[in-house]
Design a protein around this motif. Sequence first.
Motif, mmCIF file in Angstrom:
data_model
loop_
_atom_site.group_PDB
_atom_site.id
_atom_site.type_symbol
_atom_site.label_atom_id
_atom_site.label_comp_id
_atom_site.label_asym_id
_atom_site.label_seq_id
_atom_site.Cartn_x
_atom_site.Cartn_y
_atom_site.Cartn_z
ATOM 1 N N ALA A 51 0.848 -1.196 0.000
ATOM 2 C CA ALA A 51 0.000 0.000 0.000
ATOM 3 C C ALA A 51 0.882 1.244 0.000
ATOM 4 O O ALA A 51 1.897 1.296 0.700
ATOM 5 N N PRO A 52 0.531 2.270 -0.776
ATOM 6 C CA PRO A 52 1.382 3.466 -0.854
ATOM 7 C C PRO A 52 1.429 4.216 0.467
ATOM 8 O O PRO A 52 0.439 4.265 1.207
ATOM 9 N N ILE A 53 2.586 4.794 0.765
ATOM 10 C CA ILE A 53 2.792 5.556 1.995
ATOM 11 C C ILE A 53 3.052 7.019 1.647
ATOM 12 O O ILE A 53 3.985 7.338 0.909
ATOM 13 N N VAL A 54 2.230 7.898 2.196
ATOM 14 C CA VAL A 54 2.469 9.337 2.110
ATOM 15 C C VAL A 54 3.134 9.754 3.417
ATOM 16 O O VAL A 54 2.611 9.486 4.500
ATOM 17 N N SER A 55 4.290 10.396 3.324
ATOM 18 C CA SER A 55 5.075 10.736 4.512
ATOM 19 C C SER A 55 5.034 12.234 4.784
ATOM 20 O O SER A 55 5.456 13.048 3.953
ATOM 21 N N TYR A 56 4.521 12.591 5.955
ATOM 22 C CA TYR A 56 4.495 13.991 6.399
ATOM 23 C C TYR A 56 5.878 14.626 6.300
ATOM 24 O O TYR A 56 6.019 15.791 5.900
ATOM 25 N N ASP A 57 6.920 13.885 6.676
ATOM 26 C CA ASP A 57 8.269 14.440 6.722
ATOM 27 C C ASP A 57 8.744 14.930 5.359
ATOM 28 O O ASP A 57 9.621 15.796 5.283
ATOM 29 N N PRO A 98 3.510 11.883 -7.046
ATOM 30 C CA PRO A 98 4.944 11.687 -6.829
ATOM 31 C C PRO A 98 5.217 11.179 -5.419
ATOM 32 O O PRO A 98 4.563 11.599 -4.466
ATOM 33 N N ASP A 99 6.169 10.268 -5.315
ATOM 34 C CA ASP A 99 6.630 9.815 -4.005
ATOM 35 C C ASP A 99 7.726 10.777 -3.572
ATOM 36 O O ASP A 99 8.889 10.637 -3.947
ATOM 37 N N ARG A 100 7.363 11.756 -2.766
ATOM 38 C CA ARG A 100 8.296 12.825 -2.412
ATOM 39 C C ARG A 100 9.300 12.404 -1.344
ATOM 40 O O ARG A 100 10.265 13.113 -1.082
ATOM 41 N N ALA A 101 9.079 11.236 -0.729
ATOM 42 C CA ALA A 101 10.009 10.746 0.294
ATOM 43 C C ALA A 101 11.079 9.849 -0.312
ATOM 44 O O ALA A 101 12.253 9.929 0.054
ATOM 45 N N ARG A 102 10.684 8.987 -1.239
ATOM 46 C CA ARG A 102 11.610 7.969 -1.741
ATOM 47 C C ARG A 102 11.884 8.076 -3.236
ATOM 48 O O ARG A 102 12.716 7.344 -3.768
ATOM 49 N N GLY A 103 11.186 8.957 -3.921
ATOM 50 C CA GLY A 103 11.321 9.057 -5.358
ATOM 51 C C GLY A 103 10.375 8.096 -6.048
ATOM 52 O O GLY A 103 9.842 7.166 -5.444
ATOM 53 N N GLY A 104 10.129 8.314 -7.314
ATOM 54 C CA GLY A 104 9.206 7.458 -8.052
ATOM 55 C C GLY A 104 7.778 7.964 -7.916
ATOM 56 O O GLY A 104 7.525 9.165 -7.764
ATOM 57 N N THR A 105 6.854 7.010 -7.913
ATOM 58 C CA THR A 105 5.429 7.350 -7.937
ATOM 59 C C THR A 105 4.669 6.516 -6.920
ATOM 60 O O THR A 105 4.982 5.339 -6.709
ATOM 61 N N LEU A 106 3.674 7.133 -6.306
ATOM 62 C CA LEU A 106 2.771 6.421 -5.411
ATOM 63 C C LEU A 106 1.471 6.159 -6.147
ATOM 64 O O LEU A 106 0.887 7.068 -6.733
ATOM 65 N N ARG A 107 1.009 4.906 -6.100
ATOM 66 C CA ARG A 107 -0.287 4.594 -6.707
ATOM 67 C C ARG A 107 -0.933 3.466 -5.930
ATOM 68 O O ARG A 107 -0.252 2.640 -5.313
ATOM 69 N N ALA A 147 -5.986 -4.371 -6.692
ATOM 70 C CA ALA A 147 -6.933 -5.232 -5.977
ATOM 71 C C ALA A 147 -7.572 -4.483 -4.815
ATOM 72 O O ALA A 147 -7.022 -3.512 -4.290
ATOM 73 N N GLU A 148 -8.762 -4.947 -4.427
ATOM 74 C CA GLU A 148 -9.396 -4.451 -3.214
ATOM 75 C C GLU A 148 -8.744 -5.124 -1.997
ATOM 76 O O GLU A 148 -8.269 -6.241 -2.108
ATOM 77 N N PRO A 149 -8.727 -4.497 -0.827
ATOM 78 C CA PRO A 149 -9.205 -3.139 -0.582
ATOM 79 C C PRO A 149 -8.177 -2.091 -1.000
ATOM 80 O O PRO A 149 -6.973 -2.333 -0.913
ATOM 81 N N ARG A 150 -8.656 -0.967 -1.450
ATOM 82 C CA ARG A 150 -7.764 0.119 -1.857
ATOM 83 C C ARG A 150 -7.439 0.948 -0.617
ATOM 84 O O ARG A 150 -8.274 1.674 -0.111
ATOM 85 N N ILE A 151 -6.210 0.806 -0.140
ATOM 86 C CA ILE A 151 -5.785 1.462 1.097
ATOM 87 C C ILE A 151 -4.528 2.292 0.829
ATOM 88 O O ILE A 151 -3.606 1.839 0.141
ATOM 89 N N ALA A 152 -4.520 3.503 1.352
ATOM 90 C CA ALA A 152 -3.326 4.339 1.348
ATOM 91 C C ALA A 152 -2.925 4.592 2.795
ATOM 92 O O ALA A 152 -3.781 4.704 3.679
ATOM 93 N N LEU A 153 -1.634 4.681 3.041
ATOM 94 C CA LEU A 153 -1.105 4.890 4.388
ATOM 95 C C LEU A 153 -0.523 6.293 4.502
ATOM 96 O O LEU A 153 0.063 6.812 3.551
ATOM 97 N N PHE A 154 -0.675 6.879 5.676
ATOM 98 C CA PHE A 154 -0.242 8.258 5.910
ATOM 99 C C PHE A 154 0.547 8.299 7.211
ATOM 100 O O PHE A 154 -0.003 8.103 8.290
ATOM 101 N N ASP A 155 1.844 8.506 7.115
ATOM 102 C CA ASP A 155 2.747 8.621 8.251
ATOM 103 C C ASP A 155 2.795 10.101 8.626
ATOM 104 O O ASP A 155 3.354 10.915 7.888
ATOM 105 N N THR A 156 2.173 10.463 9.760
ATOM 106 C CA THR A 156 1.963 11.876 10.048
ATOM 107 C C THR A 156 2.229 12.222 11.505
ATOM 108 O O THR A 156 2.143 11.364 12.387
ATOM 109 N N LEU A 157 2.536 13.480 11.753
ATOM 110 C CA LEU A 157 2.666 13.976 13.120
ATOM 111 C C LEU A 157 1.377 14.633 13.616
ATOM 112 O O LEU A 157 1.138 14.703 14.813
ATOM 113 N N LEU A 158 0.537 15.115 12.704
ATOM 114 C CA LEU A 158 -0.564 15.982 13.102
ATOM 115 C C LEU A 158 -1.945 15.341 13.055
ATOM 116 O O LEU A 158 -2.906 15.918 13.562
#
Length: 216
Positions: free
Chosen positions: A32-38, A83-92, A96-107
């Motif tokens: 699952a793609p990870i969006v990173s607050y950092d 864009p994957d701004r933490a690791r480069g490349g692309t987040l998508r 398959a189901e379930p469609r889940i995205a992960l968010f590593d956040t402080l807030l």
Amino acid sequence: MSGPAFVVAVAGPPGSGKTSLTEALCRHLGGAPIVSYDAYERITDWPPDRVADWLRRGAPLAEVPLPGLATDLAALRRGEAVPDRARGGTLRLGRAEPRIALFDTLLGRAHAGTGAFIDLLIWLDVPLDVALARKLRSFTAEALRDPRAGPPLLTALDAYLGRYETLLRPTYAIQRERVRPGADLVLPAAPLADLLAAALPALARAMPRAAAEIPR
């Protein structure tokens, strides 16, 4: 595939293990793609006097600069690649189901501009002294891996500790006060395997239509 992606956020103070849990969920959920607050935050670029003034004014979280984060979360939630701004490349999202995205956040949900996209928020309730010890070990571990990195890491560690009492610890206390109450699941300090074992049933309960597809 139909409907928006389900966004699972993991929050906690630096050193709480939120990145480790997010990455463990990613592996367990088949990448699952990870969006990173950092990768978006700019508040660490502020000079100390600006941070101190922000704290004196009540630490308004709406002023925390996160350029592009809300836009990327919204697009990913719609199923668009970003864009994957933490690791480069692309987040998508996976096909398959379930469609889940992960968010590593402080807030978490305390930041209105990005918190609105969170469907499930996990807070890692780690005491600040434990989180600090873990953070310090991240400095020492890197120096042990590469002795040549020792002097710059020592300088960074000294700067971190120099700001901790007056700027960083008050910020982390505010984070706990404002972010923790919005969590759907609060987990105490525990080994990573135990955190994952507690998070997966919560995820299955939060999206019952896809529960059968979430690996246990």
